[in-house]
Design a protein around this motif. Structure first.
Motif, mmCIF file in Angstrom:
data_model
loop_
_atom_site.group_PDB
_atom_site.id
_atom_site.type_symbol
_atom_site.label_atom_id
_atom_site.label_comp_id
_atom_site.label_asym_id
_atom_site.label_seq_id
_atom_site.Cartn_x
_atom_site.Cartn_y
_atom_site.Cartn_z
ATOM 1 N N PRO A 78 2.888 2.103 7.506
ATOM 2 C CA PRO A 78 1.535 2.476 8.626
ATOM 3 C C PRO A 78 1.560 3.811 9.224
ATOM 4 C CG PRO A 78 2.939 0.263 9.244
ATOM 5 C CD PRO A 78 3.564 1.120 8.207
ATOM 6 N N TYR A 130 4.464 2.445 0.922
ATOM 7 C CA TYR A 130 3.405 2.953 1.893
ATOM 8 C C TYR A 130 3.867 2.281 3.345
ATOM 9 C CZ TYR A 130 0.292 4.304 -1.652
ATOM 10 O OH TYR A 130 -0.441 5.130 -2.596
ATOM 11 N N TYR A 185 -2.277 3.621 6.079
ATOM 12 C CA TYR A 185 -0.732 3.320 5.403
ATOM 13 C C TYR A 185 -0.782 4.774 4.484
ATOM 14 C CZ TYR A 185 0.337 -1.420 6.833
ATOM 15 O OH TYR A 185 0.508 -2.564 7.485
#
Length: 88
Positions: free
Chosen positions: A73, A71, A81
């Motif tokens: 941001p 993940y 995320y």
């Protein structure tokens, strides 16, 4: 209720009995992929680290037990995320 609905709003890595968000902590929502809807505790992460991709262990991804979901941001504020794929 299916497994994904059960997990929504819970904190990644927390005990099942106490998986809700805690006061005074900062969280980012995981969007998409196997951990969709979970919250990631980002309290105390250095400013530089909040913009970096994270690899979170999960049994739900493409690689099963021992695999990781990646993940990153969505924006500099780090509130969401987005899923980038799975890794062994």
């Amino acid at each position: 209720m299916d497994e994904r609905e059960f997990m929504r709003g819970r904190v990644y890595g927390a005990d099942h009995e106490d998986a809700g968000p805690r006061p005074g902590r900062s969280y980012a929502e995981l969007v998409g992929g196997p951990l969709d809807g979970l919250l990631l505790d980002v309290t105390g992460r250095p400013e530089r680290a909040t913009g970096e991709q994270v690899a979170l262990g999960t049994e739900l991804g493409r690689y099963g037990p021992g695999g990781r979901a990646l993940y990153a941001p969505r924006s500099p504020d780090g509130r969401h995320y987005d899923w980038r794929g799975d890794a062994p």
